[in-house]
Design a protein around this motif. Structure first.
Motif, PDB file in Angstrom:
ATOM      1  N   GLU A 123       0.818  -1.222   0.000  1.00 39.19           N
ATOM      2  CA  GLU A 123       0.000   0.000   0.000  1.00 39.19           C
ATOM      3  C   GLU A 123       0.849   1.268   0.000  1.00 39.19           C
ATOM      4  OE1 GLU A 123      -3.374   0.555  -0.283  1.00 39.19           O
ATOM      5  OE2 GLU A 123      -3.187  -1.516  -0.976  1.00 39.19           O
ATOM      6  N   LEU A 124       2.142   1.106   0.223  1.00 40.46           N
ATOM      7  CA  LEU A 124       3.009   2.293   0.309  1.00 40.46           C
ATOM      8  C   LEU A 124       3.544   2.691  -1.068  1.00 40.46           C
ATOM      9  CD1 LEU A 124       5.214   1.380   3.437  1.00 40.46           C
ATOM     10  CD2 LEU A 124       3.230   2.915   3.372  1.00 40.46           C
ATOM     11  N   SER A 125       3.775   3.997  -1.249  1.00 35.87           N
ATOM     12  CA  SER A 125       4.422   4.460  -2.484  1.00 35.87           C
ATOM     13  C   SER A 125       5.885   4.018  -2.467  1.00 35.87           C
ATOM     14  CB  SER A 125       4.352   5.978  -2.576  1.00 35.87           C
ATOM     15  OG  SER A 125       5.128   6.556  -1.546  1.00 35.87           O
ATOM     16  N   THR A 126       6.486   4.004  -3.629  1.00 35.52           N
ATOM     17  CA  THR A 126       7.898   3.624  -3.726  1.00 35.52           C
ATOM     18  C   THR A 126       8.758   4.416  -2.750  1.00 35.52           C
ATOM     19  OG1 THR A 126       7.650   3.020  -6.032  1.00 35.52           O
ATOM     20  CG2 THR A 126       9.865   3.566  -5.306  1.00 35.52           C
ATOM     21  N   GLU A 127       8.554   5.742  -2.739  1.00 36.24           N
ATOM     22  CA  GLU A 127       9.420   6.552  -1.888  1.00 36.24           C
ATOM     23  C   GLU A 127       9.167   6.288  -0.409  1.00 36.24           C
ATOM     24  OE1 GLU A 127       7.433   7.659  -4.301  1.00 36.24           O
ATOM     25  OE2 GLU A 127       6.462   9.569  -3.825  1.00 36.24           O
ATOM     26  N   ASP A 128       7.900   6.023  -0.060  1.00 34.01           N
ATOM     27  CA  ASP A 128       7.623   5.743   1.346  1.00 34.01           C
ATOM     28  C   ASP A 128       8.207   4.401   1.780  1.00 34.01           C
ATOM     29  OD1 ASP A 128       6.492   8.161   1.695  1.00 34.01           O
ATOM     30  OD2 ASP A 128       4.412   7.472   1.791  1.00 34.01           O
ATOM     31  N   ARG A 129       8.278   3.463   0.870  1.00 33.77           N
ATOM     32  CA  ARG A 129       8.933   2.196   1.202  1.00 33.77           C
ATOM     33  C   ARG A 129      10.397   2.464   1.541  1.00 33.77           C
ATOM     34  NH1 ARG A 129       6.195  -2.081  -3.110  1.00 33.77           N
ATOM     35  NH2 ARG A 129       4.180  -1.041  -3.064  1.00 33.77           N
ATOM     36  N   ALA A 130      11.035   3.305   0.701  1.00 35.85           N
ATOM     37  CA  ALA A 130      12.432   3.649   0.965  1.00 35.85           C
ATOM     38  C   ALA A 130      12.556   4.372   2.299  1.00 35.85           C
ATOM     39  CB  ALA A 130      12.972   4.520  -0.166  1.00 35.85           C
ATOM     40  N   ARG A 131      11.606   5.259   2.557  1.00 34.18           N
ATOM     41  CA  ARG A 131      11.660   6.044   3.792  1.00 34.18           C
ATOM     42  C   ARG A 131      11.420   5.173   5.021  1.00 34.18           C
ATOM     43  NH1 ARG A 131       8.011  10.822   1.065  1.00 34.18           N
ATOM     44  NH2 ARG A 131       9.686  11.728  -0.194  1.00 34.18           N
ATOM     45  N   GLU A 132      10.671   4.074   4.819  1.00 40.35           N
ATOM     46  CA  GLU A 132      10.458   3.119   5.915  1.00 40.35           C
ATOM     47  C   GLU A 132      11.671   2.207   6.098  1.00 40.35           C
ATOM     48  OE1 GLU A 132       8.011   2.739   8.103  1.00 40.35           O
ATOM     49  OE2 GLU A 132       6.593   4.223   7.313  1.00 40.35           O
ATOM     50  N   GLY A 133      12.631   2.311   5.187  1.00 44.34           N
ATOM     51  CA  GLY A 133      13.860   1.554   5.397  1.00 44.34           C
ATOM     52  C   GLY A 133      14.107   0.407   4.442  1.00 44.34           C
ATOM     53  N   LEU A 134      13.423   0.425   3.302  1.00 48.15           N
ATOM     54  CA  LEU A 134      13.677  -0.613   2.305  1.00 48.15           C
ATOM     55  C   LEU A 134      14.664  -0.076   1.270  1.00 48.15           C
ATOM     56  CD1 LEU A 134      12.347  -3.475   1.388  1.00 48.15           C
ATOM     57  CD2 LEU A 134      11.292  -2.067  -0.384  1.00 48.15           C
ATOM     58  N   PHE A 135      15.623  -0.900   0.922  1.00 48.19           N
ATOM     59  CA  PHE A 135      16.612  -0.464  -0.066  1.00 48.19           C
ATOM     60  C   PHE A 135      16.808  -1.552  -1.102  1.00 48.19           C
ATOM     61  CE2 PHE A 135      20.861  -0.197  -1.827  1.00 48.19           C
ATOM     62  CZ  PHE A 135      20.995   1.149  -2.107  1.00 48.19           C
ATOM     63  N   LEU A 136      16.835  -1.142  -2.367  1.00 49.55           N
ATOM     64  CA  LEU A 136      17.106  -2.098  -3.433  1.00 49.55           C
ATOM     65  C   LEU A 136      18.375  -1.683  -4.171  1.00 49.55           C
ATOM     66  CD1 LEU A 136      16.456  -4.361  -5.497  1.00 49.55           C
ATOM     67  CD2 LEU A 136      14.912  -2.769  -6.637  1.00 49.55           C
ATOM     68  N   ALA A 137      19.379  -2.560  -4.153  1.00 51.89           N
ATOM     69  CA  ALA A 137      20.561  -2.337  -4.998  1.00 51.89           C
ATOM     70  C   ALA A 137      20.246  -3.003  -6.332  1.00 51.89           C
ATOM     71  CB  ALA A 137      21.796  -2.938  -4.353  1.00 51.89           C
ATOM     72  N   PHE A 138      20.167  -2.197  -7.380  1.00 55.43           N
ATOM     73  CA  PHE A 138      19.679  -2.681  -8.673  1.00 55.43           C
ATOM     74  C   PHE A 138      20.659  -3.617  -9.379  1.00 55.43           C
ATOM     75  CE2 PHE A 138      16.975   0.885  -7.913  1.00 55.43           C
ATOM     76  CZ  PHE A 138      15.826   0.683  -8.650  1.00 55.43           C
ATOM     77  N   GLN A 139      20.077  -4.571 -10.073  1.00 50.87           N
ATOM     78  CA  GLN A 139      20.908  -5.428 -10.928  1.00 50.87           C
ATOM     79  C   GLN A 139      21.524  -4.585 -12.052  1.00 50.87           C
ATOM     80  OE1 GLN A 139      18.837  -8.874 -12.473  1.00 50.87           O
ATOM     81  NE2 GLN A 139      20.645  -9.663 -13.537  1.00 50.87           N
ATOM     82  N   TYR A 140      20.716  -3.685 -12.582  1.00 50.88           N
ATOM     83  CA  TYR A 140      21.207  -2.789 -13.644  1.00 50.88           C
ATOM     84  C   TYR A 140      20.942  -1.340 -13.251  1.00 50.88           C
ATOM     85  CZ  TYR A 140      20.890  -7.203 -16.179  1.00 50.88           C
ATOM     86  OH  TYR A 140      21.017  -8.507 -16.550  1.00 50.88           O
TER      87      TYR A 140
END
Ligand SMILES: Nc1ncnc2c1ncn2[C@@H]1O[C@H](COP(=O)(O)OP(=O)(O)OP(=O)(O)O)[C@@H](O)[C@H]1O
Ligand SMILES: [Mg+2]
Lengths: 250, 418
Positions: free
Chosen positions: A69-86
């Motif tokens: 239910e969270l926006s992409t940026e709010d997920r990041a702000r909640e502490g989720l981080f994705l190191a991209f493959q590309y």
């Protein structure tokens, strides 16, 4: 930390995740392995909030919140981080400028004061040293003209700057030379605490020599089909995936 | 001879013919041109993408007006400032002192306004000549190295005001100077700035013009800079169009002497129903010169941008390097752009390139930035800044850049990040 339950997702008419479940607790490191096209990056993208995919069933709980239910940026702000493959190249957008904006928006979200210019620069120095990223690269345009390995190091540099709760590293080891692999793995290990957790997506056992996982999962055809300890990675390295496919067929 | 008002009602029917000391010839020709011709339509190649019908339906008036202050329009506080309200000179709001190496005069105070490079077959040029309100002539002394810029602030104030205004710049031999022109409007709808600038850059001179446009969304603005460069001179014009309803900028540079450099940069950031049209023409008349052109724009909502950049390398103008580029980003599905870079080369030993791109902001990049915690808005802003920043960096004057940042902040509520 995160609890994924029976996740189904498709893109267009193509079903990619077909009932994936996974739980990661604070302090743990999980490795996800699996053949090309199994859906590993898709899982990472969906968790990060990419809108191209349609989640058709399942739930994801992230620290008590309904992640989907969270926006992409709010997920990041909640502490989720994705190191991209590309990792993408963003000409004209300076790495440290955007990181500063990111950090301040995250702080604002958490009702904290913005970081001072001085503290920020000190952080940049400290964290770029951690992943041995040339400080010149840190201030260049995001990934523009970076070598494959530099891009991956930059991902871990950003991770260090943002200090996430849950980091998902999507094939961060691919494209790294042996020294860089060690450096990146060291960086990840140094950032490890009992409060955060890491999911490493990889094809190779050698990364797992450096970042020792608590669990190894096999993602195949949109599902986690096998889970084991770190020795499972060795077994996969040796035997490939056919025996798992065979097991499943039975 | 006078303007024949008996035929159809005209948008300038309320205006009185100029009382400025233009040559009788210029007055006569321009009035007869206006009598014999209608407003250009889109069938006219030069106006193909810019419709003037709305302008033609307005009824403009000319009148003097007072402003309390120009604090908010003071682009560079270190500059020698000349203020014109509705085209009329405002002594109170202008600088009292003037550097030694600059002399300036109002065109109304001259005995005679030289017939210079005006174009008697161009509609708005004729309109300007016929109804010229005022103008200013700047003479920069030979060898003058001017420390601070000269700033011309032009403000429209009141409903349906038209200002037919003229700027003449003579940059003396081996002089170095920079001029800022700022166009603003307030207090009224449907205003019109019709401005002609004649710029002569003498041998070895270096002249920079920073042009800022921030009129309202109901303002018409048509302006032309006609530039002549003598040998070894450097001319730069940087244009930032940040507001305005219908804006048409023409820059025409005649490079008449060898070893010249010409730089033309433009940034336009549009939203709502704004329409901004940049037409540039560089005539390389002689050999051994370089010209560089970079125009970039970002269009939101239902705005439209037009770019037409032409470089002509005339016969025998060998060893010319001419580079031209126009880049556009559309951030709404309803925004449009018409971009046409043109090269006409009649010499054989030249190096020319031109290119035009139109695209959207990169979704992958925006997702990436959002994944790091940036809001979509901040991500857009960073990407737009990065795109347009390449042009804004060309404004070397720090005060001008700061002022532009302020305008961006107030119009788009974002900070340009350099
Ligand atoms: N945008 C898309 N459009 C169509 N199919 C897609 C799209 N994205 C992913 N897929 C498909 O979904 C499947 C899973 O892709 P994904 O990238 O998640 O695999 P992966 O496990 O990360 O593979 P690899 O090990 O090669 O990185 C693949 O068959 C892929 O072609
Ligand atoms: Mg993948």
């Amino acid at each position: 930390m995160i609890k994924i339950n029976d996740l189904h997702a498709k893109i267009g008419e193509k079903e990619i995740l077909k009932g994936l479940s996974l739980e990661v607790k604070a302090g743990e490191i999980h490795a996800i392995m699996g053949p090309n096209g199994a859906g590993k990056s898709t899982l990472a993208s969906i968790l990060a909030g990419r809108e191209d995919y349609e989640v058709t069933a399942g739930q994801v709980d992230f620290q008590g919140e309904d992640l989907l239910e969270l926006s992409t940026e709010d997920r990041a702000r909640e502490g989720l981080f994705l190191a991209f493959q590309y990792p993408v190249e963003i000409p004209g957008v300076s790495n440290i400028n955007f990181l500063r904006t990111a950090i301040n928006e995250i702080r604002e979200y958490n009702k904290e004061e913005p970081v001072s210019a001085k503290d920020f620069m000190a952080m940049v120095r400290e964290k770029s040293a951690l992943v041995e990223l040339d400080s010149k690269l840190a201030s260049r345009s995001v990934n523009e003209g970076f070598s494959g390995g530099e891009k991956k190091r930059n991902e871990i540099f950003q991770m260090a700057m943002l200090a996430p709760k849950l980091a998902i590293l999507d094939e961060t080891d691919s494209g790294l030379d042996i020294d860089a692999l060690r450096i990146v793995a060291n960086g990840v290990n140094k950032l490890r605490t009992s409060e955060n957790a890491t999911i490493v997506i990889t094809h190779y056992q050698r990364l797992l020599d450096h970042i020792v996982p608590d669990f190894v999962h096999v993602l195949y055809d949109g599902k986690i089909v096998k889970t084991g300890g770190k020795e499972l990675a060795l077994e996969l390295e040796e035997k490939g995936y056919d025996w798992i496919k065979a097991e499943l067929a039975n | 001879m006078s303007v024949d008002l008996n035929s159809t009602p005209l948008f300038f029917s309320e205006l009185k013919e100029t009382i400025l000391p233009l040559s009788e010839n210029e007055k006569k020709n321009s009035i007869s041109f206006l009598n014999e011709n209608k407003l250009p339509t889109t069938r006219n190649e030069a106006w193909k993408y810019t419709r003037l019908a709305k302008l033609g339906k307005s009824k403009f008036i000319s009148s003097n007006s007072e402003l309390e202050s120009i604090d908010q329009y003071n682009i560079d506080p270190s500059a020698t400032t000349l203020v014109f309200v509705n085209g009329f000179f405002s002594e109170e709001l202008s600088s009292n002192d003037c550097p030694d190496n600059l002399t300036w005069s109002l065109l109304s105070q001259k005995n005679k306004i030289e017939e210079t490079i005006s174009d008697e077959s161009e509609y708005f040029n004729c309109l300007n000549s016929a109804f010229l309100v005022e103008g200013v002539e700047l003479n920069i002394a030979d060898k003058a190295i001017m420390k601070n810029p000269i700033q011309i602030i032009h403000v429209l104030n009141g409903d349906a005001i038209i200002s037919n205004f003229r700027i003449v710049v003579n940059a003396g031999k081996s002089s170095e100077a920079s001029i800022i022109t700022g166009f603003f409007s307030e207090n009224g709808d449907s205003q019109f700035s019709n401005v002609i600038s004649e710029i002569n850059v003498a041998e070895n001179a270096k002249l920079t013009m920073d042009k800022l446009q921030y009129e309202t969304e109901s303002t018409f603005h048509i302006s032309t800079e006609k530039v002549k460069q003598a040998r070894n001179s450097v001319f730069t014009i940087n244009t930032a169009t940040l507001n305005g309803g219908l804006v048409r900028n023409n820059v025409v540079v005649d490079v008449d002497g060898e070893n010249c450099n010409t730089h033309m940069n433009g940034a336009y950031l549009l939203k709502n129903k704004q329409h901004v049209d940049n037409h540039t023409l560089v005539n390389h008349n002689v050999p051994n010169c370089d010209s560089f052109e970079l125009y970039k724009g970002v269009m939101d909502d239902k705005s439209t941008a037009v770019f037409n950049g032409k470089v002509i390398v005339h016969k025998d103008a060998q060893k010319i390097n001419a580079f031209q580029s126009n880049g556009n980003v559309l951030i709404s599905d309803d925004a449009t752009v018409n971009s046409k870079p043109e090269l006409e080369i009649f010499a054989d030993d030249v190096k020319c390139s031109h290119g035009s791109t139109t695209g959207q902001l990169d979704d992958e990049a925006i997702f990436y930035l959002q994944c790091r915690g940036l809001s979509k808005k901040s991500a857009h802003q960073l990407m737009v800044s990065a795109f347009i920043g390449e042009v804004l960096e060309k404004f070397e004057n720090e005060n001008v850049r700061t002022y532009i940042n302020g305008l961006l902040k107030s119009r788009f509520n974002w900070d340009y990040v350099s």
